[in-house]
Design a protein around this motif. Structure first.
Motif, PDB file in Angstrom:
ATOM      1  N   GLN A 174       0.860  -1.186   0.000  1.00 42.22           N
ATOM      2  CA  GLN A 174       0.000   0.000   0.000  1.00 42.22           C
ATOM      3  C   GLN A 174       0.894   1.234   0.000  1.00 42.22           C
ATOM      4  O   GLN A 174       1.921   1.243   0.690  1.00 42.22           O
ATOM      5  CB  GLN A 174      -0.840   0.054   1.279  1.00 42.22           C
ATOM      6  CG  GLN A 174      -2.054  -0.833   1.264  1.00 42.22           C
ATOM      7  CD  GLN A 174      -2.888  -0.709   2.551  1.00 42.22           C
ATOM      8  OE1 GLN A 174      -3.324  -1.721   3.072  1.00 42.22           O
ATOM      9  NE2 GLN A 174      -3.093   0.500   3.051  1.00 42.22           N
TER      10      GLN A 174
ATOM     11  N   SER B  66      -8.572  -8.515  -2.190  1.00 36.01           N
ATOM     12  CA  SER B  66      -8.950  -7.755  -0.997  1.00 36.01           C
ATOM     13  C   SER B  66     -10.451  -7.517  -1.066  1.00 36.01           C
ATOM     14  O   SER B  66     -11.045  -7.587  -2.151  1.00 36.01           O
ATOM     15  CB  SER B  66      -8.226  -6.410  -1.014  1.00 36.01           C
ATOM     16  OG  SER B  66      -8.791  -5.515  -0.077  1.00 36.01           O
ATOM     17  N   VAL B  67     -11.039  -7.175   0.073  1.00 39.14           N
ATOM     18  CA  VAL B  67     -12.418  -6.674   0.010  1.00 39.14           C
ATOM     19  C   VAL B  67     -12.476  -5.443  -0.894  1.00 39.14           C
ATOM     20  O   VAL B  67     -13.533  -5.100  -1.422  1.00 39.14           O
ATOM     21  CB  VAL B  67     -12.970  -6.309   1.412  1.00 39.14           C
ATOM     22  CG1 VAL B  67     -13.175  -7.554   2.259  1.00 39.14           C
ATOM     23  CG2 VAL B  67     -12.064  -5.315   2.144  1.00 39.14           C
ATOM     24  N   HIS B  68     -11.324  -4.802  -1.066  1.00 32.40           N
ATOM     25  CA  HIS B  68     -11.278  -3.598  -1.911  1.00 32.40           C
ATOM     26  C   HIS B  68     -11.190  -3.918  -3.402  1.00 32.40           C
ATOM     27  O   HIS B  68     -10.826  -3.064  -4.194  1.00 32.40           O
ATOM     28  CB  HIS B  68     -10.143  -2.670  -1.459  1.00 32.40           C
ATOM     29  CG  HIS B  68     -10.354  -2.218  -0.048  1.00 32.40           C
ATOM     30  ND1 HIS B  68     -11.429  -1.454   0.324  1.00 32.40           N
ATOM     31  CD2 HIS B  68      -9.673  -2.499   1.102  1.00 32.40           C
ATOM     32  CE1 HIS B  68     -11.397  -1.259   1.631  1.00 32.40           C
ATOM     33  NE2 HIS B  68     -10.344  -1.882   2.126  1.00 32.40           N
TER      34      HIS B  68
ATOM     35  N   TRP C 228     -12.279   2.702  -1.788  1.00 33.70           N
ATOM     36  CA  TRP C 228     -11.502   3.056  -0.591  1.00 33.70           C
ATOM     37  C   TRP C 228     -10.845   4.414  -0.767  1.00 33.70           C
ATOM     38  O   TRP C 228      -9.779   4.522  -1.407  1.00 33.70           O
ATOM     39  CB  TRP C 228     -10.455   1.969  -0.329  1.00 33.70           C
ATOM     40  CG  TRP C 228     -10.007   1.893   1.101  1.00 33.70           C
ATOM     41  CD1 TRP C 228     -10.591   2.479   2.179  1.00 33.70           C
ATOM     42  CD2 TRP C 228      -8.867   1.169   1.610  1.00 33.70           C
ATOM     43  NE1 TRP C 228      -9.908   2.168   3.332  1.00 33.70           N
ATOM     44  CE2 TRP C 228      -8.856   1.366   3.009  1.00 33.70           C
ATOM     45  CE3 TRP C 228      -7.887   0.379   1.014  1.00 33.70           C
ATOM     46  CZ2 TRP C 228      -7.871   0.810   3.821  1.00 33.70           C
ATOM     47  CZ3 TRP C 228      -6.918  -0.185   1.833  1.00 33.70           C
ATOM     48  CH2 TRP C 228      -6.900   0.018   3.214  1.00 33.70           C
TER      49      TRP C 228
ATOM     50  N   TYR D  41      -4.351   1.463  -4.570  1.00 32.30           N
ATOM     51  CA  TYR D  41      -4.518   0.100  -4.036  1.00 32.30           C
ATOM     52  C   TYR D  41      -5.838  -0.519  -4.519  1.00 32.30           C
ATOM     53  O   TYR D  41      -5.876  -1.655  -5.021  1.00 32.30           O
ATOM     54  CB  TYR D  41      -4.473   0.161  -2.505  1.00 32.30           C
ATOM     55  CG  TYR D  41      -4.556  -1.171  -1.815  1.00 32.30           C
ATOM     56  CD1 TYR D  41      -3.412  -1.951  -1.642  1.00 32.30           C
ATOM     57  CD2 TYR D  41      -5.764  -1.663  -1.322  1.00 32.30           C
ATOM     58  CE1 TYR D  41      -3.479  -3.174  -0.993  1.00 32.30           C
ATOM     59  CE2 TYR D  41      -5.844  -2.884  -0.672  1.00 32.30           C
ATOM     60  CZ  TYR D  41      -4.694  -3.635  -0.508  1.00 32.30           C
ATOM     61  OH  TYR D  41      -4.762  -4.842   0.132  1.00 32.30           O
TER      62      TYR D  41
ATOM     63  N   GLY E 202     -10.476  -9.451   4.439  1.00 32.58           N
ATOM     64  CA  GLY E 202     -10.899  -8.183   5.039  1.00 32.58           C
ATOM     65  C   GLY E 202      -9.744  -7.620   5.842  1.00 32.58           C
ATOM     66  O   GLY E 202      -8.599  -7.677   5.407  1.00 32.58           O
ATOM     67  N   ALA E 203     -10.053  -7.085   7.021  1.00 34.44           N
ATOM     68  CA  ALA E 203      -8.984  -6.551   7.869  1.00 34.44           C
ATOM     69  C   ALA E 203      -8.362  -7.704   8.642  1.00 34.44           C
ATOM     70  O   ALA E 203      -8.995  -8.320   9.492  1.00 34.44           O
ATOM     71  CB  ALA E 203      -9.551  -5.502   8.815  1.00 34.44           C
TER      72      ALA E 203
ATOM     73  N   ILE F 133       0.792  -4.653   7.293  1.00 35.59           N
ATOM     74  CA  ILE F 133       0.321  -3.673   6.299  1.00 35.59           C
ATOM     75  C   ILE F 133      -0.701  -2.695   6.910  1.00 35.59           C
ATOM     76  O   ILE F 133      -0.799  -1.550   6.478  1.00 35.59           O
ATOM     77  CB  ILE F 133      -0.257  -4.377   5.037  1.00 35.59           C
ATOM     78  CG1 ILE F 133      -0.064  -3.510   3.774  1.00 35.59           C
ATOM     79  CG2 ILE F 133      -1.731  -4.721   5.171  1.00 35.59           C
ATOM     80  CD1 ILE F 133      -0.433  -4.194   2.450  1.00 35.59           C
ATOM     81  N   ASN F 134      -1.473  -3.159   7.896  1.00 38.99           N
ATOM     82  CA  ASN F 134      -2.540  -2.295   8.437  1.00 38.99           C
ATOM     83  C   ASN F 134      -2.428  -2.138   9.951  1.00 38.99           C
ATOM     84  O   ASN F 134      -3.433  -1.909  10.628  1.00 38.99           O
ATOM     85  CB  ASN F 134      -3.916  -2.869   8.056  1.00 38.99           C
ATOM     86  CG  ASN F 134      -4.108  -4.267   8.625  1.00 38.99           C
ATOM     87  OD1 ASN F 134      -3.215  -4.816   9.250  1.00 38.99           O
ATOM     88  ND2 ASN F 134      -5.282  -4.836   8.425  1.00 38.99           N
TER      89      ASN F 134
ATOM     90  N   MET G 221     -17.255  -8.121   6.232  1.00 40.66           N
ATOM     91  CA  MET G 221     -16.976  -6.716   5.877  1.00 40.66           C
ATOM     92  C   MET G 221     -17.653  -6.284   4.566  1.00 40.66           C
ATOM     93  O   MET G 221     -18.006  -5.123   4.399  1.00 40.66           O
ATOM     94  CB  MET G 221     -15.460  -6.543   5.761  1.00 40.66           C
ATOM     95  CG  MET G 221     -14.995  -5.117   5.866  1.00 40.66           C
ATOM     96  SD  MET G 221     -13.179  -5.090   5.832  1.00 40.66           S
ATOM     97  CE  MET G 221     -12.863  -3.958   7.174  1.00 40.66           C
TER      98      MET G 221
HETATM   99  C1  BGC Z   1      -5.827  -3.705   3.294  1.00 45.34           C
HETATM  100  C2  BGC Z   1      -5.846  -3.411   4.777  1.00 45.34           C
HETATM  101  C3  BGC Z   1      -7.275  -3.094   5.243  1.00 45.34           C
HETATM  102  C4  BGC Z   1      -8.260  -4.138   4.752  1.00 45.34           C
HETATM  103  C5  BGC Z   1      -9.700  -3.765   5.060  1.00 45.34           C
HETATM  104  C6  BGC Z   1      -6.834  -4.787   2.995  1.00 45.34           C
HETATM  105  O1  BGC Z   1      -6.801  -5.144   1.660  1.00 45.34           O
HETATM  106  O2  BGC Z   1      -4.521  -4.096   2.908  1.00 45.34           O
HETATM  107  O3  BGC Z   1      -4.994  -2.316   5.058  1.00 45.34           O
HETATM  108  O4  BGC Z   1      -7.301  -3.059   6.651  1.00 45.34           O
HETATM  109  O5  BGC Z   1      -8.127  -4.311   3.360  1.00 45.34           O
HETATM  110  O6  BGC Z   1      -9.998  -2.446   4.743  1.00 45.34           O
END
Ligand code: BGC
Length: 271
Positions: A100, A156-158, A163, A169, A200-201, A206-207, A261
């Motif tokens: 990220q 990722s959920v993303h 986001w 990302y 998810g988280a 990384i976070n 999530m």
């Molecule tokens: C990210 C994390 C984040 C999570 C949920 C992940 O893909 O790398 O930083 O906490 O998604 O938002």
């Protein structure tokens, strides 16, 4: 709870990228516990890499480390060559390496944009391409697996949740979603399976700022219906299933492992 080992991946060479920390490390260890011969790909932190290697050797697992930048074509090609020289072939690829570099969209540098796209998206393309070449060359070995090869794209959920402040990302993960599905559609006739996991988280470096203090964790939990921040082992168990023959008919999907999530938690009380 630690699952029993079933040798579900016995004798299968597996490359896990970004495997010396976080989710990649947990996946590498779990694949090795199931009998896979694991290549721990990494880019920095030799110390952390040695720890993963000895953790795996301690329970009798087969493993080697390989340093390569997944965004560099020559390095990826050399990693596959070395793996095939050492273990004979490759059956499993876990495209896990990811970074990220967060910034507001109007302050994001081209370098921050490109670095994230290069590692997260181009890296998955390069590794998948080399893996698929080898899967096609070898074909199915029914003593080993019902598929000619399996790829997990760590997403990722993303790949579905927008986001703010992380456009590079989220764009890389959205890109992974259609890279994964397009590749899966293309090579399914060869009995090659390609799927994503959308964590998810999960508590990883990384976070860290999102869960390491009580205030931060409380805020984060509002986004997770199951009310628990995930652990790398939650992802590792899903990964084993997704590359084992137990999921033989699963192809081209994203398996969200996120405590809910992606269920629009704000709507539990609103709307
Ligand atoms: C990210 C994390 C984040 C999570 C949920 C992940 O893909 O790398 O930083 O906490 O998604 O938002």
């Amino acid at each position: 709870m630690e699952p029993k080992c079933y040798d579900r991946l016995k004798g299968q060479p597996a490359i896990v990228t970004g495997a010396n920390s976080g989710i990649g490390k947990a996946v590498a260890v779990q694949l090795a516990k199931e009998g896979a011969k694991v290549v721990v790909n990494y880019i920095g932190n030799e110390e952390a890499t040695k720890e993963v290697i000895s953790e795996i050797r301690d329970f009798g697992g087969e493993v080697m480390a390989y340093k390569a930048d997944v965004s560099k074509e020559e390095e990826v090609v050399a990693m596959f060559r070395k793996t095939i020289e050492t273990y004979g072939t490759v059956h499993i690829l876990v495209n896990n390496a990811g970074i990220q570099k967060d910034a507001a969209i109007d302050e994001m540098s081209l370098e921050e944009w490109q670095k994230v796209i290069n590692v997260n998206l181009t890296g998955q393309f390069l590794c998948s391409r080399e893996a698929i070449k080898e899967f096609k060359r070898r074909g199915i070995d029914e003593h080993i697996s019902n598929s000619a090869g399996k790829i997990i794209c760590m997403s990722s959920v993303h790949d579905v949740i927008p986001w703010a402040g992380h456009a590079n990302y989220a764009a890389s993960k959205g890109g992974i979603m259609l890279l994964m599905k397009s590749m899966a559609q293309e090579v399914a006739p060869e009995k090659i399976r390609i799927n994503s996991i959308g964590p998810g988280a999960i508590k990883t470096p990384i976070n860290e700022s999102a869960w390491s203090t009580t205030e931060a964790e409380q805020k984060l939990l509002k986004l997770i219906p199951q009310n628990r921040v995930g652990e790398p082992a939650d992802i590792a168990r899903a990964a084993v299933w997704l590359v084992s023959d137990e999921s033989e008919y699963v192809n081209g999907v994203t398996l969200y492992v996120d405590g809910g999530m992606t269920l629009y938690p704000g709507f539990a009380t609103g709307g």
